[in-house]
Design a protein around this motif. Structure first.
Motif: not given
Lengths: 614, 614, 614
Positions: B25-34, B42-45, B56-58
Motif C-alpha cells: 500500500v505504501w508504494l501505491d500511496n507514494k507513486y500513484p502511477d504504478v 479512471v485510475r484504480n485505487r 510504469s517506469e517507477k
C-alpha cells in the motif's frame, strides 16, 4: 401546528417525523458535501432521497437547527405522542469525512495497534499489510475489496455512523423539547441488509418498522408470505423484547415499486394488520393517507385514492380494520414470553456473504433462519430472534443456524447454557471464523464449540442446485430419509451419538446429525442443509425434550400469543382460502365478546382472538 | 533464506517467485502511477492484486531493486532450482504512459505510415481517419470501440507490453544472480483470454501454469472436465513442444472462487495429477501448502487445512499422490512426438469475437478447437496445439477450425503442406480477414486458400439455437446424416469432390463437406458446424488417410503417450466410475513393476502407466 | 461531384447526405465540447458515431460551413433529387450547454413560473421543490431521477433539441443552394424510443426511414415479422399521411449487429420491398451498395459482397427486385385513405414506462398498439397511426390503447368525435395523468373521459406472468371467454352497457368490457389486457358498426391498398410458405399486365398487385 391542532381536536394524535430524510435542492447546491460519495469515490448530485452524508458536519448543523425549531414549537403539543427521526436509513457514503471517521473507528477497534489489525485481517496475504491506520481506505469498488476483515468493519462502521448521526437528532429533540418524556423512534425496514439495526435500536425508545410484503406473488403461497412477514416482525420485536413495537408504514392496497404490483385481495389487509398485532405490535400506520398526485409514489397504495372519495374498496377495508383494532384495544401493552430462540446476526450475515467459498447463490442465511422460525410456528411455538449478545438463560431451546462467525466467549456461553439444562441445535457452517473473519484453527466449529458438540467438521461439500443427498435418521422411533441440498459437511465424531447418516456419495454412512449430552442439557449438530419439512419430527423432538409445550395447530393456521398483566391473548389466523376447524379452543372471542369452548370453524383468511384471564 | 535453508536440508528445492504480483500500500500511496487506469480512463485505487501498470517506469525501477536483492541474496542458493516471475499476469491498463507506448507500437507495426494504418483499419468508414499516430487512443469504453483493427492491436499491444515488462524482471534476475543458469518461468492460466501467451513464452525457459478445473459440475461429465483439462495442458505444452512443462498451481481440495465450490471426490486429485504428467508435465505443485487464516483465499484448498493436522482426507491423498509420482520419476524429461496438430491462435480468437456478425453467443472458438482435439483423443491420437507460426512439416494432419483471420503467407504454407502429402481439414468461418481484420476480396477463404480447397463460401447462415440442419455424408462406405447447428456456409464448388450435402432449407443438396486432392495430399473443407460426434467416422478417415495410427481406445479411457530416450510411457486413465477392460496392452506397469501382457481391468478413476523399451 | 456526374450520366439520381453523422477525430481533439456528456456527467471521448452534442455552437458552426460548401457545389446538380441531413439521430447529451438549454425550455414550458412547475411536478413530495429554474438539472444517473415530470420533459426537450439542430442544417442547405426546391429529409428508425419523431417530422419534406426486421427469428413467425414491419411503416407514414415515404436503408442480405444474423431466405427481400411499397413507400434504398472491407459494418448485407461479382444470390435478388419495382412504377405518388386510426404517442410511451406501478416487464405499450393494428389488418383494414394532435374527423373508428397520459382537451375532442357518430375503443391504463404526469382526481379515466365512457376504473390489478383471468363476453351473438393477462381494472359502471364480465378472482362477474352510446356514436371501454385473438369478433363488430368495410382476407394473406389519381392498387402478400387461394379478386395484374377476375392461387411468399380504375 395548525394541522396537529386540528387532528388533536378530532381525537387524532401525531407521531412527528424530523425532515432530514429528504434534503432540499438549495442545501445541496450551497453545501455539496452534504451529499454522499459513491463506492467509486464520485460525489452524487442532488436527487432522490436518503443520500446525505452521515458524517457531514454541515448537514448535522442544519438538521440540529430545524429539529430544534420543531422541538421548540410543538415539543409539548398535547397531540404529540412520539418523535420519528428521519426516514428509512440506508446506503453508504465513501467521502473523505467518512473515510476519516472510519479510520478513527478502526483505531479504537484495534487499540490503536496496526499490528493487531494486520494480524486479524491477515494482511500478510497478497502483501496487503498496512503500516499506519491512515493508509486504510474504505472498500472502494476500484480499490481494496479482497480483505474480509476490512469489508466487514466497513459495514460495522456504517451502522455505527448511522447510530452516531441518530444521536445528533435525538439530542437536538431532547434538549429543546419542553416535554422530554416523549419517546423517540426511527423506522426500520425488516431484514434490510445494510445496517445492523441492533446498534441503532439501543438509541431509540421503541421499535418501529415499515412492512411491505409482496402478497399473492408467483414464487410462494399466501401462507409463506404471511409467515415471512411474521418472521420479520419477530426480528424487529426481538430488539426490544419487553415492549410492543409499531408498524410505522404499510400500504392498504398495492405498492408501486415492485416488479409486479398486485392488488391485495379483500380481507388481506385486515388479516395482515391482525397478524402484526399478534406478533407484538401496538399500532398499525399507513403510508400514505392519500395518494400523492405526482412524483415517485403517485400510485403507492393509500387510504384515500386519487378519486378522493370514501367509498372505495380500500377505504372501506381500512375503516373496517380500524373498527376491528378498536375491539382489540385491551391487547395494548401485552408482550411475549417465548421459550425458544433463534440466533440471527447481521455481521454474521455479512461475513458469510463475504466468504470466498460455498455457493455463490445458495448461502441464503436469513431465509434459513426464517425457515427454522416458521417450522417452530407449526408446533405453536413462537421463537424470539436474538443475537449472541442477548441473555440466553431465559430460553429452553436455542437454534443456531449457520453461525459462521463465532465471537469471543459465545462458545463458552452456549456451553454454560447447555450445562444448565438447555438444548441447542447448531448447524453446518458454524464456528468457522472469529469476529474479525479470521479462521479458527484446530477444527471447526472453533473456540471450544466442537468440544460441546463432540464433532469436528473436516470438510464441507458445496452441492450444485442439481445435486442432492440424503440423511437417514433412525432414532427414537424416527426412521426416515431427509433430503439434503446445497451443503454437506463431513464430520469426525469424537464424542457424540449419531442420529443420522448420509445416504449417498463418498461420505455415505458417515455422521450427519449428532447429539451430545453435556451437563444437564443436550447439544445437537446438523451437518447438512436439510429440507426443513424433513426435519419436522426431529425439531418436534427438540421441543419436547427441552420442555416446551407443543401445540396441535392445524395446517394452515398461524398461531400467536401475547401476555398481558391480567390475561393472555391468543391469535389464530387462517392463512388459507379454506374453512379450517379449530378444536379445544377456550376463551372470550374479542371480536364478539362471546365465550368459546370446544370447536370453531375459521373461514379462509379469517382469524380468531381469544382472551383468557391469567 | 532461513526457510530455503531448512527446506534444502530436508531435501526440498525451491522455485522462488519475485514479489511483483502484489504491491504494498505504501508504494501505491507514494507513486500513484504504478496503479492501473481502467477502460473508462479512471485510475484504480490501491487494492487486490495484479493491477499495476505494466508501463510504469517507477514500478519497473522498484521491481528491479527488489529482484536484484533477491538475486544477490539467494541467486546461487543450492536449493534454488527455478525463478518464477510475478504472478498470473492479466488485465489491461489505459493510462497515458500505456497510451504513448501503444502509439509507438502502432508506428512500428505500420511503418510509421498513417496512411497504411488508415487503409488496414478502413477508417474511411464512419469518418474515422487519423491524420497522425498521436491522434490514436486505446479503445476506451466511452471512446472509439468500433474499429476492428484498433481493438485487435490494443490486445496485441497488451500482450507485448506484458512481454516487455517480463523482460525487465528476467534481466534483473539474470544480471544479478551468481548462478545465471537457473531457469526462469512465470505462471500462465490456460486459455486465459486476455494475453497471447505465445508472445510471453518466448521469453521464459519453461512453461508453467495454474490448473483449476471445476470437477463434478452441473454442465458436463467428469470425463469432459478431464478432457478439457487435458486440452488446456496441450495448449500450454504446445508453446514449448520439446520440453516438459510444470503444473505450478493446483488445489488438492476445493477452490474458493467458483460459483459452486464442490469437493474433489476421493482419487480425483491423484488421477488429475497423473493426467497432467501424462500430458507432458514434470511436476505437480500446490497452491497452497496451508490455508491462509484470513483474506481472500482462506478457504482455497490446501495440503494442510485449518485443523492443522496430517490426518485429513486431503492430506492423505496428497501424500499418496506424492508416493505415486515417485514411482513415475523415470518419466521425467520424456516428451511427445505428435503427428496431428490443431491450429489455435489468440489473435484469431479476438478477431472472431470482435467481428460484427455471426451469433453473439455461438462463436465459441476455443471450445470448438477443444472439441476437435478431444475427438482425436478418442482414437488414441494426441494432437499438438499450434499457431500458424509453427513449423507444419512435422505433422501428417492439421485441423484448422474457424481460422477467420488468415495471416500473410499462411495460405501458401498450408498449400505447400498439402502438396508435400499432408492432409488438412479447414472449417467454416476461415479466411475471412487478413491480420488487420480487413476482409479478403474475391471470395472466402481468401488469399489463395479457396484455390487449395476448390471451394468458395458465398454466404454464411447464422442459425438461432433453436434451428438446425443436417449434412448427408455419403462416401467411402459412410452413409449418415450429421446434425448442423449455429453456422452453415453456402458453397460454390469450383474444383472439389462433394462428400456431404445439406439436407434442409433453401440450400438443401448443396455442398457442405468437400475434398480436393492437391499434390500428394488432400484438402478437406467442412462448411458447417457439425455435431462433433457425428463427425467421428469422417475424422477417423482423415487419420487413416494421413497415415496416423488409430488406436482402439475403449470409451471412457483417456490415453496419452510420452517418449523418453530409452522407453515409451503409455498412460491409460479410466475417466468413468465403472470397471473397463483394456485389451492388448503390453509393458511394465510402473506402479507395480510387473510386466503386463494382454488384458487388464481398470476400476473407476484408476489408471495404468506402461513402460516399453524403445 | 465526379461521382454524381457519373451516376447522373448513367441514369442514376443522388440523395445526398450531409456528413454530420460522423465527426472526424481532429475536430474532437480541437474542440472537445462537440462531444457528448453521458448521464453520469462524464464527457465522451472520440469514437463511434452519433455522439456529438446537439447544442454545441462550435459543432453547429462547423456543420454550417460544410453544408454550405456542399450546397454551393452540388445544390443545383441535375442528379440531385433530395438532401438527407445527418444520420439516424439518437441518444442524449448531459453537458452544461444542454443543461442550460433545458432550463430555457422549461422556463418557456412553464411560463417562467417556478410555482407552476413545482405544482405540475408535485415537488412537495420528498422535499424536491425548486426555488429557481437554475436549480434544475437533467436527470443524471446519480442525481434526480425520481420526478416523473422532470424525466418526461428531459425526453421532450431532447426531441426538441434534435429538431432545433435539424433546422440548423436545413437552413444552411436552403440558404446556400441554388435550387432551393429540392426536398430535404433525414432518416428515422421506426419505433426508436428516444425521440418523438413527430417533432422532427414537421421540419422535413418527406419521411424516410431505415428498416431492418429480424427475419426468421426464434420468437415469432415470418408473418408476424412482416406485420411488425408493416406497422412500423404505418407509424412512419402516419407522420405525413398524404404523401409517400422513402425506405432509406435496408439490407438485401443479413445485417451484422443482431444477436443472431440469419440470412434472408430467397424471395424474402423482394416480398419485403413490395410490402414496403404496399405500405405507402415510393422508394427502396440499400445500405450498403458494397460491403466495407473493414470497420464496424464489414459484414452488413450489401448489394455487392466482398467477392465483388454480380453473380451472387443476393445480387441477383436485388436485380430481380429492381425489375419488379419498375413494373410498379405507376404506383408512385398514390396514397391511402384509411378510415380507422390507432393513437400511438411517444410521450405517452415514456410516461407509462416511467410510472412507478404496473409490471416492470409487462407494460409493452408499443407492441400492444401494434397488436391492434395487426388485428385490423386481418379484416383487410389498414389503420393510420396517429397522435392526439391529428385531426380525428377523417376517421370512423379510433382505437385508443393505454392512453395513460391524457393531454388537455383530448377527452373533449374524443367526446366530440363520438358525438358526431364516431366509434372509439379505449383500453385499461387510460386517462391516469395529465401532460405533466400529474394524476387526474375524481376517478380514472380523467378529464371527462370517464363521462364519455360511463365508467370509472377504481383499481388496477397487475398480474404476474403466471396469472390469468378471463372475460365472458355475451352480446350480439358473441358468447365466449377471452383470456386476460397482465392487467385487469376493476370498474364502477355509471352509465354503460356491460358487454363482458370477469370470470375469476374477487372481481368475478364485474364489468370488463362496456359500451356507452353518446350522440350519434359509441364509446367502448376494455378494462383488461386481452388475448388479441380473443378479441377478434369484438373488433370485427366495431368495424361493422362504424361502417368500415370488412374484407374477407384469407389467413396468411397481408392486404394493402393505395389510391392513385386514376386507379387503386391492391396488394396481396402471401406471408406463409403454402399456396393460398384468393377468391373474388378483380383487376389488372401489374406484374403481367393481364386482367384477373375470380380466383387465383398465390404461392408461398408470392404476391399480387391489382390495379383497378377509379
Amino acid at each position: 401546528m395548525q394541522i396537529m391542532d386540528d387532528l388533536y381536536q378530532n381525537g387524532i394524535s401525531t407521531i412527528l417525523a424530523t425532515p432530514s430524510g429528504a434534503r432540499p435542492v438549495w442545501l445541496d447546491n450551497k453545501y455539496p458535501d452534504v451529499m454522499r460519495v459513491d463506492a467509486n469515490g464520485v460525489r452524487n448530485r442532488h436527487g432522490g432521497r436518503h443520500n446525505h452524508c452521515m458524517s457531514s458536519e454541515k448537514y448535522r448543523e442544519k438538521v440540529r437547527i430545524i429539529d430544534r425549531k420543531l422541538a421548540e414549537t410543538v415539543g409539548d403539543h398535547p397531540g404529540l405522542i412520539m418523535w420519528h427521526v428521519s426516514n428509512e436509513f440506508g446506503g453508504e457514503c465513501f467521502c473523505d469525512k467518512c473515510k476519516a471517521k472510519f479510520r478513527e473507528y478502526l483505531r479504537e477497534r484495534f487499540h490503536n495497534n496496526i499490528d493487531e489489525l494486520n494480524h486479524e485481517w491477515w494482511t500478510t496475504f497478497w502483501s496487503a499489510r498496512y503500516s499506519d491506520f491512515e493508509e486504510i481506505d474504505p472498500p472502494y469498488n476500484n480499490g481494496q475489496t479482497a480483505i474480509m476483515g476490512l469489508n466487514l468493519e466497513w459495514k460495522r462502521f456504517t451502522s455505527r455512523n448511522y447510530s452516531d448521526y441518530l444521536s445528533v437528532e435525538i439530542d437536538a429533540i431532547r434538549e429543546h423539547s419542553k416535554n422530554a418524556s416523549i419517546p423517540i423512534t426511527t423506522n426500520f425496514m425488516g431484514r434490510y441488509y445494510g445496517i445492523d439495526y441492533r446498534v441503532l435500536a439501543k438509541k431509540i425508545d421503541a421499535i418501529a418498522w415499515d412492512s411491505y410484503p409482496a402478497f399473492h406473488n408467483d414464487h410462494e403461497t399466501y401462507r409463506d408470505t404471511m409467515m415471512s412477514a411474521a418472521f420479520d416482525n419477530a426480528v424487529m420485536r426481538g430488539m426490544k423484547k419487553d415492549r410492543p413495537f409499531l408498524l410505522m408504514e404499510s400500504a392498504p392496497g398495492l405498492v408501486n415499486w415492485m416488479p409486479f404490483n398486485k392488488l391485495k385481495r379483500p380481507g388481506v389487509h385486515e388479516q395482515f394488520a391482525i397478524q402484526t398485532i399478534a406478533c407484538g405490535a401496538d399500532s398499525i400506520q399507513y403510508f400514505q393517507m392519500r395518494k400523492s398526485r405526482g412524483a415517485a409514489e403517485q400510485f403507492h397504495g393509500a387510504v384515500i385514492d386519487h378519486i378522493g372519495t370514501n367509498d372505495t374498496r380500500i377505504f372501506k377495508e381500512v375503516k373496517k380494520t380500524g373498527e376491528t383494532l378498536r375491539k382489540l384495544s385491551e391487547v395494548e401493552g401485552s408482550i411475549k414470553n417465548n421459550e425458544a430462540a433463534i440466533i440471527f446476526e447481521w455481521d454474521n450475515w455479512w461475513a458469510i456473504d463475504g466468504a470466498g467459498a460455498f455457493g455463490g447463490s445458495t448461502k441464503k442465511y436469513d431465509s434459513i433462519c426464517r425457515d427454522y422460525w416458521v417450522k417452530l410456528m407449526e408446533f405453536g411455538v413462537e421463537a424470539d430472534v436474538i443475537s449472541t449478545e442477548d441473555e440466553l438463560d431465559r430460553y429452553k431451546l436455542i437454534i443456531v443456524p449457520m453461525l459462521f462467525m463465532l465471537k469471543d466467549d459465545i462458545a463458552k456461553e452456549l456451553t454454560d447454557f447447555v450445562e444448565k439444562g438447555g438444548t441447542i441445535l447448531v448447524t453446518y457452517i458454524s464456528g468457522y471464523v472469529n469476529e474479525n473473519c479470521l479462521c479458527y484453527q484446530g477444527g471447526f466449529p472453533g473456540d471450544g464449540l466442537k468440544k460441546l458438540l463432540g464433532v469436528i467438521s473436516e470438510e464441507i461439500d458445496t452441492l450444485y442446485p442439481s445435486d442432492n443427498n440424503g440423511i437417514h435418521v433412525n432414532y427414537k422411533g424416527i426412521d426416515k430419509i431427509i433430503e439434503v441440498r446445497d451443503y454437506a459437511e463431513i464430520l469426525r465424531v469424537d464424542d457424540a451419538q449419531i442420529l443420522g447418516r448420509y445416504t449417498e456419495d463418498f461420505y455415505k454412512d458417515t455422521a450427519a446429525i449428532t447429539c451430545r449430552c453435556h451437563g444437564n442439557g443436550k447439544a445437537y449438530y446438523q451437518a447438512a442443509r436439510c429440507s426443513i419439512d424433513g426435519l419436522s419430527e426431529f425439531i418436534k423432538g427438540l421441543l419436547t425434550e427441552s420442555g416446551i409445550e407443543v401445540k396441535d395447530i392445524p395446517a394452515g393456521i398461524e398461531y400467536h400469543k401475547r401476555i398481558g398483566k391480567e390475561a393472555t391473548y391468543e391469535f389464530y389466523l387462517n392463512v388459507t382460502s379454506d374453512i379450517i376447524e379449530l378444536t379445544n379452543v377456550e376463551g372470550i372471542n374479542l371480536m364478539t365478546g362471546n365465550r368459546i369452548s370446544g370447536s370453531i370453524n375459521l373461514g379462509g383468511r379469517e382469524y380468531l382472538v381469544l382472551k383468557n384471564k391469567l
